[in-house]
Design a protein around this motif. Structure first.
Motif, PDB file in Angstrom:
ATOM      1  N   VAL A   1     -11.909  -0.184 -10.298  1.00  0.00           N
ATOM      2  CA  VAL A   1     -10.887  -0.466  -9.285  1.00  0.00           C
ATOM      3  C   VAL A   1     -10.986   0.557  -8.156  1.00  0.00           C
ATOM      4  CG1 VAL A   1      -8.397  -0.377  -8.812  1.00  0.00           C
ATOM      5  CG2 VAL A   1      -9.262  -1.651 -10.787  1.00  0.00           C
ATOM      6  N   GLN A   2     -10.904   0.091  -6.910  1.00  0.00           N
ATOM      7  CA  GLN A   2     -10.843   0.966  -5.748  1.00  0.00           C
ATOM      8  C   GLN A   2      -9.522   0.710  -5.033  1.00  0.00           C
ATOM      9  OE1 GLN A   2     -14.152   0.717  -3.047  1.00  0.00           O
ATOM     10  NE2 GLN A   2     -13.105   1.844  -1.434  1.00  0.00           N
ATOM     11  N   VAL A   3      -8.744   1.775  -4.820  1.00  0.00           N
ATOM     12  CA  VAL A   3      -7.474   1.661  -4.114  1.00  0.00           C
ATOM     13  C   VAL A   3      -7.597   2.432  -2.808  1.00  0.00           C
ATOM     14  CG1 VAL A   3      -4.979   2.001  -4.209  1.00  0.00           C
ATOM     15  CG2 VAL A   3      -6.245   1.515  -6.316  1.00  0.00           C
ATOM     16  N   THR A   4      -7.354   1.757  -1.699  1.00  0.00           N
ATOM     17  CA  THR A   4      -7.558   2.384  -0.397  1.00  0.00           C
ATOM     18  C   THR A   4      -6.425   3.352  -0.066  1.00  0.00           C
ATOM     19  OG1 THR A   4      -6.477   0.551   0.745  1.00  0.00           O
ATOM     20  CG2 THR A   4      -8.868   0.404   0.447  1.00  0.00           C
ATOM     21  N   GLY A   5      -6.684   4.244   0.892  1.00  0.00           N
ATOM     22  CA  GLY A   5      -5.802   5.354   1.197  1.00  0.00           C
ATOM     23  C   GLY A   5      -4.363   4.958   1.504  1.00  0.00           C
ATOM     24  N   MET A   6      -3.428   5.807   1.056  1.00  0.00           N
ATOM     25  CA  MET A   6      -1.992   5.685   1.315  1.00  0.00           C
ATOM     26  C   MET A   6      -1.361   4.459   0.663  1.00  0.00           C
ATOM     27  SD  MET A   6      -1.660   8.476   2.902  1.00  0.00           S
ATOM     28  CE  MET A   6       0.083   8.364   3.265  1.00  0.00           C
ATOM     29  N   SER A   7      -2.010   3.891  -0.337  1.00  0.00           N
ATOM     30  CA  SER A   7      -1.443   2.737  -1.046  1.00  0.00           C
ATOM     31  C   SER A   7      -0.528   3.209  -2.175  1.00  0.00           C
ATOM     32  CB  SER A   7      -2.558   1.865  -1.641  1.00  0.00           C
ATOM     33  OG  SER A   7      -3.362   1.310  -0.629  1.00  0.00           O
ATOM     34  N   LEU A   8       0.525   2.451  -2.418  1.00  0.00           N
ATOM     35  CA  LEU A   8       1.418   2.688  -3.545  1.00  0.00           C
ATOM     36  C   LEU A   8       1.221   1.570  -4.554  1.00  0.00           C
ATOM     37  CD1 LEU A   8       3.753   4.150  -4.964  1.00  0.00           C
ATOM     38  CD2 LEU A   8       5.334   2.733  -3.626  1.00  0.00           C
TER      39      LEU A   8
ATOM     40  N   TYR B   1      -8.131  -2.769  -3.710  1.00  0.00           N
ATOM     41  CA  TYR B   1      -6.709  -3.065  -3.548  1.00  0.00           C
ATOM     42  C   TYR B   1      -6.110  -2.153  -2.475  1.00  0.00           C
ATOM     43  CZ  TYR B   1      -7.252  -5.582  -7.948  1.00  0.00           C
ATOM     44  OH  TYR B   1      -7.671  -6.448  -8.915  1.00  0.00           O
ATOM     45  N   SER B   2      -5.144  -2.704  -1.736  1.00  0.00           N
ATOM     46  CA  SER B   2      -4.491  -1.950  -0.670  1.00  0.00           C
ATOM     47  C   SER B   2      -3.015  -2.302  -0.642  1.00  0.00           C
ATOM     48  CB  SER B   2      -5.106  -2.292   0.701  1.00  0.00           C
ATOM     49  OG  SER B   2      -6.492  -2.013   0.731  1.00  0.00           O
ATOM     50  N   SER B   3      -2.212  -1.425  -0.036  1.00  0.00           N
ATOM     51  CA  SER B   3      -0.806  -1.728   0.216  1.00  0.00           C
ATOM     52  C   SER B   3      -0.381  -0.969   1.461  1.00  0.00           C
ATOM     53  CB  SER B   3       0.075  -1.338  -0.976  1.00  0.00           C
ATOM     54  OG  SER B   3       0.242   0.059  -1.044  1.00  0.00           O
ATOM     55  N   GLY B   4       0.845  -1.231   1.919  1.00  0.00           N
ATOM     56  CA  GLY B   4       1.319  -0.559   3.116  1.00  0.00           C
ATOM     57  C   GLY B   4       0.823  -1.252   4.369  1.00  0.00           C
ATOM     58  N   THR B   5       1.253  -0.736   5.510  1.00  0.00           N
ATOM     59  CA  THR B   5       0.852  -1.294   6.791  1.00  0.00           C
ATOM     60  C   THR B   5       0.196  -0.209   7.626  1.00  0.00           C
ATOM     61  OG1 THR B   5       3.011  -0.780   7.759  1.00  0.00           O
ATOM     62  CG2 THR B   5       2.730  -2.973   6.788  1.00  0.00           C
ATOM     63  N   GLY B   6      -0.754  -0.621   8.450  1.00  0.00           N
ATOM     64  CA  GLY B   6      -1.419   0.325   9.324  1.00  0.00           C
ATOM     65  C   GLY B   6      -0.520   0.772  10.467  1.00  0.00           C
ATOM     66  N   ALA B   7      -0.901   1.887  11.093  1.00  0.00           N
ATOM     67  CA  ALA B   7      -0.123   2.402  12.216  1.00  0.00           C
ATOM     68  C   ALA B   7      -0.166   1.419  13.384  1.00  0.00           C
ATOM     69  CB  ALA B   7      -0.674   3.760  12.645  1.00  0.00           C
ATOM     70  N   MET B   8       0.957   1.335  14.099  1.00  0.00           N
ATOM     71  CA  MET B   8       1.049   0.444  15.257  1.00  0.00           C
ATOM     72  C   MET B   8       2.050   1.041  16.228  1.00  0.00           C
ATOM     73  SD  MET B   8       3.241  -2.619  13.395  1.00  0.00           S
ATOM     74  CE  MET B   8       2.214  -2.526  11.925  1.00  0.00           C
ATOM     75  N   ASP B   9       2.171   0.437  17.407  1.00  0.00           N
ATOM     76  CA  ASP B   9       3.162   0.856  18.377  1.00  0.00           C
ATOM     77  C   ASP B   9       4.547   0.849  17.736  1.00  0.00           C
ATOM     78  OD1 ASP B   9       4.045   1.167  21.352  1.00  0.00           O
ATOM     79  OD2 ASP B   9       5.215  -0.530  20.578  1.00  0.00           O
ATOM     80  N   ASN B  10       5.350   1.879  18.018  1.00  0.00           N
ATOM     81  CA  ASN B  10       6.635   2.013  17.341  1.00  0.00           C
ATOM     82  C   ASN B  10       7.548   0.827  17.588  1.00  0.00           C
ATOM     83  OD1 ASN B  10       9.711   3.320  17.702  1.00  0.00           O
ATOM     84  ND2 ASN B  10       8.621   3.883  15.827  1.00  0.00           N
TER      85      ASN B  10
END
Length: 345
Positions: free
Chosen positions: A288-295, A306-315
């Motif tokens: 299993v590979q879990v990408t950065g900052m995933s919970l 596997y990934s979770s969370g959202t990438g940075a974007m305009d506030n």
């Protein structure tokens, strides 16, 4: 290593790496550098196509690269199908830490009378080795370390400065523990009576397999009852927290600031990106590979990425999306009702 301090001929390097040499095998080199910065007495390497632009202008004595890029190389070359793996081996050839420190116990070290020392052990200044400890052959204990009672360290392992092993910790062969890491501290175990917390004694230990590396300021907690288990060839980056009774399978890698809650089992050949958090009592399958900052809050039972969370974007955009996140459950319920009505019609 040649008798000349930290120099090798290109032929010697090719032999050590199993690489195909094109060029003057008798030319000597004394170090390793990037394509852009290498001097005429250094070896450079190319393992990423993004750096092809630097190849034609390199001043290196030779370049370690894949056969596909050989024709663009203006200097001698060491060809390998996996040049990055070759770079790993080459880096160790020029690592000053590979020089053997003279064996012996520094006069300021405190070593219990019943400690069992293997051959050619090094114990640095201001280090404390408590009763019942066993150190294998060629173990190196850096300055300011503490090795707790009844711990065992396998042959060829190295503790850098200010490493703490608490009591009853077992370290396998050829481990590398970097400064500030703590192995075998108490797990986070408390019972609440409605008003205050009561500590639960942590009665287990920690077992690290062979060829494990633990980065600086990382913590691996001892088990509450059984042991916390780290498999062979596990690589743990700096500032990683591994809680009590976690099990990590062989050849798994954890990048910086990973946190794993208690009693979670991570399989073999897994990769957890920086900042990944695993909840407690989970099972993570092999591969299993879990990408950065995933919970990760549920078990993962199949290999994959596997990934979770959202990438940075305009506030402003994030704020609009955050409102929609709160509406998702209501939207899903309304959609289910509409689909059910459509089926009746």
């Amino acid at each position: 290593m040649n008798q000349d301090a930290r120099t090798l001929t290109l032929s010697e390097i090719a032999e050590r790496l199993g690489a195909r040499l094109e060029g003057d095998g008798e030319r000597r080199v004394s170090g390793l550098a990037t394509l852009r910065d290498a001097a005429p007495d250094q070896v450079a390497f190319l393992a990423n196509r993004a750096y092809l632009k630097d190849l034609t202008g390199t001043r290196a004595a030779a370049v370690l690269l894949a056969p596909d890029h050989a024709q663009s190389c203006p200097v001698a070359r060491l060809e390998m199908d996996n040049p990055y793996l070759g770079y790993a081996e080459l880096s160790r050839l020029f690592d000053p830490l590979t020089d053997r420190i003279p064996a012996g116990i520094h006069p300021t070290a405190v070593v219990a009378d019943d400690v069992c020392l293997g051959a050619d052990v090094v114990i640095g200044p201001q280090t404390v080795i408590e009763s019942g400890v066993e150190l294998g052959d060629e173990v190196v204990i850096g300055p300011g370390c503490v090795v707790g009672a009844d711990s065992r360290i396998g042959p060829g392992s190295r503790l850098h400065a200010n490493v703490t092993l608490c009591h009853g910790v077992v370290i396998g062969a050829r481990a590398i523990l970097h400064s500030g890491c703590v192995i075998g501290g108490d797990g986070f175990g408390f019972a609440h009576d409605g008003a205050r917390w009561h500590k639960i004694a942590q009665l287990g230990g920690v077992v690290l397999g062979d060829d494990v590396e633990v980065g600086s300021c990382s913590s691996i907690d001892r088990g509450a009852l059984g042991d916390t288990l780290i498999g062979d060839d596990v690589k743990i980056d700096s500032q990683v927290q591994i809680a009590h009774n976690v099990q990590i399978g062989d050849h798994t890698a954890l990048a910086g600031c990973v946190g794993i809650a208690g009693s979670t089992r991570v399989g073999k050949h897994c990769m957890l990106g920086g900042g990944v958090g695993l909840s407690g009592h989970l099972t993570i399958a092999d591969g299993v590979q879990v990408t950065g900052m995933s919970l990760v809050t549920n078990s993962i039972l199949e290999a994959g990425v596997y990934s979770s969370g959202t990438g940075a974007m305009d506030n402003a955009q994030w704020r609009r999306n955050a409102v929609r996140f709160k509406q998702l459950d209501d939207i899903a319920r309304r959609l289910a009702r509409l689909e059910k009505a459509a089926r009746r019609d």
